[in-house]
Scaffold this motif. Structure first.
Motif, PDB file in Angstrom:
ATOM      1  N   VAL A   1      35.277  28.137   5.168  1.00  0.00           N
ATOM      2  CA  VAL A   1      36.331  28.421   6.141  1.00  0.00           C
ATOM      3  C   VAL A   1      36.794  29.879   6.057  1.00  0.00           C
ATOM      4  O   VAL A   1      37.617  30.339   6.850  1.00  0.00           O
ATOM      5  CB  VAL A   1      37.502  27.429   5.946  1.00  0.00           C
ATOM      6  CG1 VAL A   1      38.367  27.805   4.772  1.00  0.00           C
ATOM      7  CG2 VAL A   1      38.307  27.251   7.205  1.00  0.00           C
TER       8      VAL A   1
ATOM      9  N   ARG B   1      29.552  25.176  10.597  1.00  0.00           N
ATOM     10  CA  ARG B   1      30.521  25.970  11.364  1.00  0.00           C
ATOM     11  C   ARG B   1      29.888  26.705  12.542  1.00  0.00           C
ATOM     12  O   ARG B   1      30.592  27.353  13.318  1.00  0.00           O
ATOM     13  CB  ARG B   1      31.222  26.962  10.445  1.00  0.00           C
ATOM     14  CG  ARG B   1      30.303  27.963   9.794  1.00  0.00           C
ATOM     15  CD  ARG B   1      31.056  28.873   8.864  1.00  0.00           C
ATOM     16  NE  ARG B   1      30.138  29.672   8.062  1.00  0.00           N
ATOM     17  CZ  ARG B   1      30.526  30.543   7.173  1.00  0.00           C
ATOM     18  NH1 ARG B   1      31.804  30.747   6.954  1.00  0.00           N
ATOM     19  NH2 ARG B   1      29.645  31.226   6.483  1.00  0.00           N
TER      20      ARG B   1
ATOM     21  N   ALA C   1      36.240  21.510   7.208  1.00  0.00           N
ATOM     22  CA  ALA C   1      35.359  22.612   6.811  1.00  0.00           C
ATOM     23  C   ALA C   1      34.485  22.207   5.629  1.00  0.00           C
ATOM     24  O   ALA C   1      34.970  21.637   4.649  1.00  0.00           O
ATOM     25  CB  ALA C   1      36.195  23.831   6.441  1.00  0.00           C
TER      26      ALA C   1
END
Lengths: 517, 130
Positions: free
Chosen positions: A454, A114, A96
């Protein structure tokens, strides 16, 4: 090889009987150079993938179901969602916020943050696994893309990387070799041999002494010989390994051609015989048949790897043993980030990463192991303590009837930790932006960026935690003459009190028998 | 006559489907890697003051070296060390030399060239002595 209508069209043959005979003869070569879809001046990886999918229509769909694509793996025993996408380790720590660097080893193109689109077939990278030219590389920092235009890499190094000839690579695809798998698996943890201890570039062209199966002038096994599968699924994961004797052999009988990579899948559950012991001097009072039977009995409690992988990092490539992130941030005399190397050229300090210890020919540690693997996930609470906290756990005991003693690499680290939430943290360690630790040298800032990416809670405070991880050893299988001998574990009275297994619980440590002189 | 047609078709298919054997030989860098490691490096490590990694030189330097074909500062030739007589002379102690005993010399030389070019300091995959 599957002969499709597309092959017929590409070759322009009308007599299918001739075509079929010819293609069958050349099935092993599978020359792709004549296919019109591959006669393009490809400008990007996805363009190549689109061309591949014209014929291999199901390939991307298959790949997208694999761990190589999702970087996720549900462990059915524990219910934990594992895989690189979510795990925290004590090497580079986590994916992440560091995507463009980590995803150079993703079988895809463009996973830079992401929001990567996992449903887009053209994002699948066929060439990473099927290149045979040895010219296809995906440098760290390009989010899984190869080099398309000439560039200085790493930036500021003065080293120029040339664009890969995608047409040439696409026209010469083939079955995956050790080079293909090794391009990522040999370099886990950001360097050759860093992570595993039994996987490094010495296995590209190994000799018999290094690995009896991969010996380049002998059996010359590719990785997929053992890690076989169908539909692009590759079996033999360390997230849910088969450890119990006989389960591999049973798997060989399956009709779905799955082949978990275990020794007994091929060697059977009683691999030693009088024949295999021909050149072995029996112990006093034993025949060779008796010796074979005794070793086979050892197999009830001792994994094959324990005796047949006597040391790790045996090929001349050092493996990393310690990574201390808490030491990062010291600058050189000029006030700039520095790198220190040892006499052998190994990096032992990097201002952006911390301090390291490495080693070759390392004697493994040993653990009871029943195949159950449990990881400390982001969000799991950990109490800080003076000694190392294990962040992955191997299940096993001498009494559960399922465990055997395995050789493992134990990797120790010192990594950032949230002392308020009592959790591990994933810091933003790589990148040229202000939040990156490599730029800011500020752990709080780096951890805040990583944890925000994250979506995990972060208190704003960072301390350091000593951790350790266990990595099972399966490769670098030595010739039998170099396997462990009785005296490596037993003394002359048979005692296990001083040998390699001296710290293993549940073994009778006192005199068992006499080994003789 | 039908079987002749079928046999002819199969033969034509076989010939057309064969790899392009008549094409100019292009070096097999993987075989070159094996030879480099197991023959060149194993000897250098013992007799020549240590191994030389392919990444110790640039592609241009390797190309010039192979073109000049001078080994040990001109005492002998590089090509001698891929020659059949040389391979035969070490075959009893070197498994790679024995394994490649029948490979044509020019092919093995091209294999080596392909490997060092790929693995040079500025090559596609810089490689050490492994």
């Amino acid at each position: 090889m599957k002969i499709s209508r597309r092959h017929v069209q590409n070759l322009g043959w009308r007599w299918s009987g001739v075509m079929a005979a010819g293609l069958m003869a050349s099935a092993m070569a599978t020359d792709h150079s004549g296919y019109k879809e591959l006669q393009q001046a490809f400008k990007s990886g996805p363009e190549v993938t689109r061309a591949c999918l014209v014929c291999h229509k199901d390939a991307a769909t298959q790949v997208m179901k694999t761990k190589h694509w999702t970087w996720q793996s549900l462990n059915p025993q524990t219910g934990q969602m594992l895989g690189k996408k979510t795990l925290v380790n004590n090497f580079c720590i986590g994916v992440a916020s560091n995507y463009p660097y980590c995803t150079s080893c993703h079988v895809g193109y463009g996973w830079k943050d992401r929001n990567f689109d996992f449903s887009k077939a053209e994002n699948v990278d066929c060439l990473a696994c099927h290149d045979t030219t040895g010219t296809y590389r995906k440098p760290s920092g390009l989010a899984g893309h190869p080099v398309y235009v000439e560039m200085e890499f790493p930036p500021g190094s003065g080293e120029i990387m040339h664009p890969v000839d995608l047409r040439k690579v696409a026209q010469r695809v083939g079955f995956p070799s050790r080079y293909n798998c090794g391009a990522c698996h040999f370099y886990g943890g950001r360097g050759d041999g860093v992570k595993h201890g039994d996987l490094d570039t010495s296995l590209e062209a190994p000799d018999f002494e290094l690995d009896v199966h991969m010996d380049a002038i002998g059996l010359d096994f590719s990785c997929t010989k053992c890690h076989a599968g169908t539909g692009h699924q590759v079996h033999g994961s360390r997230y849910s390994p088969i450890t119990k004797r006989g389960e591999g052999s049973a798997a060989r009988e399956r009709t779905d051609r799955q082949s978990p990579a275990t020794c007994d899948t091929c060697h059977g559950i009683y691999p030693h015989s009088a024949k295999t012991m021909t050149n072995t001097k029996p112990l006093p009072g034993f025949t060779q048949q008796g010796m074979a039977a005794m070793l086979n009995r050892h197999g009830d409690k001792i994994a094959c790897q324990t005796c047949h992988i006597p040391a790790m990092a045996r090929g001349g490539v050092a493996t990393k043993l310690l990574w201390d992130w808490s030491a990062a941030g010291k600058m050189g005399a000029d006030g700039k980030p520095m790198v220190k190397k040892d006499a052998k050229g190994h990096t032992i300090y990097d201002s952006k990463k911390g301090a390291f210890e490495l080693g070759e020919n390392i004697v493994p540690e040993y653990r009871w192991f029943n195949g159950e693997v449990k990881y400390t996930l982001l969000g799991d609470r950990i109490e800080k303590r003076a000694d190392h906290v294990s962040i992955n756990h191997f299940g096993g005991s001498p009494k559960d009837g399922r465990s055997r003693i395995w050789p493992v690499k134990v990797f120790r680290g010192v990594q950032p930790y949230d002392p308020v939430n009592k959790t591990l943290v994933i810091p933003h360690t790589y990148g040229e932006d202000a939040e990156s630790y490599a730029v800011s040298f500020n752990w709080e800032k780096a951890a805040a960026a990583g944890m925000a990416d994250v979506g995990a809670p972060f208190s704003g405070k960072v301390e350091f935690l000593k951790t350790e991880m266990i990595w099972p050893l399966n490769h670098m299988v030595a010739p039998k003459a170099k396997a462990l001998q009785c005296q490596d574990c037993h003394d002359r009275n048979g005692s296990l009190a001083h040998g390699r297994l001296k710290n293993i619980e549940g073994l009778k440590k006192g005199p068992l028998f006499r080994l003789g002189k | 006559m039908k079987w002749k047609k079928i046999a002819g078709a199969c033969l034509a298919g076989y010939v057309l489907g064969m790899p392009h054997v008549a094409d100019a030989y292009e070096g097999d860098w993987k075989r070159g890697h094996v030879y480099y490691r197991m023959v060149c490096t194993s000897c250098h490590a013992v007799k020549a003051g240590g191994p030389i990694g392919p990444n110790a030189r640039t592609q241009a330097e390797w190309a010039a070296y192979m073109q000049a074909n001078k080994h040990a500062k001109g005492k002998d030739s590089v090509s001698y060390y891929v020659s059949k007589p040389y391979r035969e002379s070490i075959a009893s102690t070197n498994k790679a030399a024995a394994k490649f005993a029948d490979v044509p010399e020019q092919e093995l030389f091209e294999d080596l060239k392909a490997f060092v070019s790929r693995s040079a300091k500025d090559g596609d995959a810089p490689t050490g002595c492994r």
